[in-house]
Scaffold this active site. Structure first.
Site, PDB file in Angstrom:
ATOM      1  N   SER A  29      44.943  38.644  27.839  1.00  0.00           N
ATOM      2  CA  SER A  29      44.329  38.776  26.514  1.00  0.00           C
ATOM      3  C   SER A  29      45.347  38.854  25.391  1.00  0.00           C
ATOM      4  CB  SER A  29      43.453  40.034  26.461  1.00  0.00           C
ATOM      5  OG  SER A  29      44.270  41.205  26.561  1.00  0.00           O
ATOM      6  N   ARG A  61      40.495  40.074  33.149  1.00  0.00           N
ATOM      7  CA  ARG A  61      40.351  41.528  33.005  1.00  0.00           C
ATOM      8  C   ARG A  61      41.351  42.105  32.012  1.00  0.00           C
ATOM      9  NH1 ARG A  61      39.659  39.445  37.785  1.00  0.00           N
ATOM     10  NH2 ARG A  61      37.649  39.776  38.781  1.00  0.00           N
ATOM     11  N   TYR A 103      26.138  48.050  38.324  1.00  0.00           N
ATOM     12  CA  TYR A 103      27.157  48.462  37.361  1.00  0.00           C
ATOM     13  C   TYR A 103      26.833  49.880  36.878  1.00  0.00           C
ATOM     14  CZ  TYR A 103      28.491  43.493  36.862  1.00  0.00           C
ATOM     15  OH  TYR A 103      28.906  42.204  37.078  1.00  0.00           O
ATOM     16  N   LEU A 127      39.546  36.290  30.544  1.00  0.00           N
ATOM     17  CA  LEU A 127      40.774  36.945  30.087  1.00  0.00           C
ATOM     18  C   LEU A 127      41.463  37.681  31.236  1.00  0.00           C
ATOM     19  CD1 LEU A 127      39.602  38.416  26.658  1.00  0.00           C
ATOM     20  CD2 LEU A 127      40.873  36.307  27.084  1.00  0.00           C
TER      21      LEU A 127
END
Length: 334
Positions: free
Chosen positions: A215, A211, A56, A209
């Site tokens: 949401s 991404r 990451y 969610l």
């Protein structure tokens, strides 16, 4: 903060974990100071599980977590349990070059992670995707050797199918499987979840969610910035996006009837699926973290679950989870 077992061989962890990927990669720019503050707020709220990957931001995320842990009060630092994915091969331009699960590579990856995180062990270690050229038994066996030496506490898996889960579990004790699971990504319910439950393996669910898609905060006219993975994700494209946000609108009516947010409803739904499932919340800011933690106070009864199912039926989402090229790396989809 409620706790849940991470399988029969893993530790007790907080009922929600914090997925830190978005603080370094794939979702556009993030504020470093706010990211560190969000990790501190999560620890203060009782969150124990912090999830990252050594790829990451090409190590940026591990360095960020290490910075946050060094600045945290000792008691909070000691409560943190680190889950790390490894194996993805990157290039200087941010490209992806496959996965490396050879035992020598496993030992190499963990050495760098321990240094970047500033710790003497990793609590759960897992290859991010199966290396098609290396049997899973060899990769898991190498992690098992790290457990024996004290560098790793527990072995995890990521995005693997039922057959691979069985082969891995026959090699060494597996604490949990990290895999996408949400109201619009329910594929694990067919074969994978029954297999993990049979074998006593927990689930850490990422993408709860979707991404940000479900949401309640994503809008039809939102412009995604440079470097945002979602600009290439099928579920965020054209008619797919319109259809998927229509589902969110239907879900919003259910959430408003309960007096909670869409995000809280979606997280509560994942929490309701079983004590062996720990949702990972990808909050990059403290306000989003606070909203997510509010899901712990939401109890869904049979009527709520039926209403959610009616609003977003199984298989209702439009578009694949990942672009076609990335889908080919998902052992869980084969």
């Amino acid at each position: 903060m409620l706790t849940r077992p991470l399988g029969t061989t893993g530790p007790q962890v907080s009922a929600l974990g914090l997925g830190c990927m978005g603080m370094s990669a794939l979702y556009g720019d993030a504020d470093r100071t706010e990211s560190v503050a969000t990790i501190h707020a999560a620890l203060e709220a009782g969150v124990t599980l912090l999830d990252t990957g050594d790829f990451y931001g090409m190590g940026h995320n591990e360095l960020l977590i290490g910075e946050a842990l060094r600045a945290a009060p000792p008691a909070r630092r000691e409560q943190a349990l680190l889950s790390v994915k490894f194996g993805a091969l990157r290039d200087p331009d941010g490209g992806w070059s496959g996965y490396d699960g050879r035992p020598a590579a496993v030992r190499n990856f963990v050495a760098y992670s321990l240094q970047r995180l500033g710790v003497d062990h990793i609590d759960v270690y897992r290859i991010a995707r199966v290396d098609p050229d290396v049997p899973i038994e060899e990769t898991v066996g190498a992690i098992a050797e790290l457990v024996e030496k004290g560098h790793v506490r527990h072995i995890g898996l990521s995005e693997v199918g039922a057959e691979t889960i069985r082969r891995a579990a026959a090699t060494a004790p597996i604490s949990d499987l990290q895999i996408e699971y949400s109201l619009i990504s329910r594929g694990i319910e067919d074969d994978i979840l029954p297999t993990t439950r049979e074998l006593g393996i927990g689930i850490t669910a990422y993408g709860v969610l979707a991404r940000g898609l479900i949401s309640g905060h994503f809008t039809r006219d939102r412009q995604l910035g440079k470097g945002d993975f979602r600009a290439f994700s099928p579920r965020f494209q054209g008619d797919n996006l319109v259809h998927n946000l229509d589902l969110v609108d239907a879900l919003r009516k259910v959430a408003e009837g309960r007096g909670v947010s869409v995000a809280q409803t979606v997280i509560a739904w994942v929490l309701s699926r079983g004590e062996d499932i720990v949702p990972l919340i990808g909050a990059r800011r403290r306000d989003r973290l606070t909203e997510a933690l509010g899901a712990l106070d939401v109890t869904l009864d049979a009527a709520d679950l039926a209403a959610i199912e009616e609003a977003v039926p199984h298989g209702a989402a439009a578009g694949a989870r990942y672009p076609e090229a990335q889908m080919r790396h998902l052992d869980s989809e084969r």
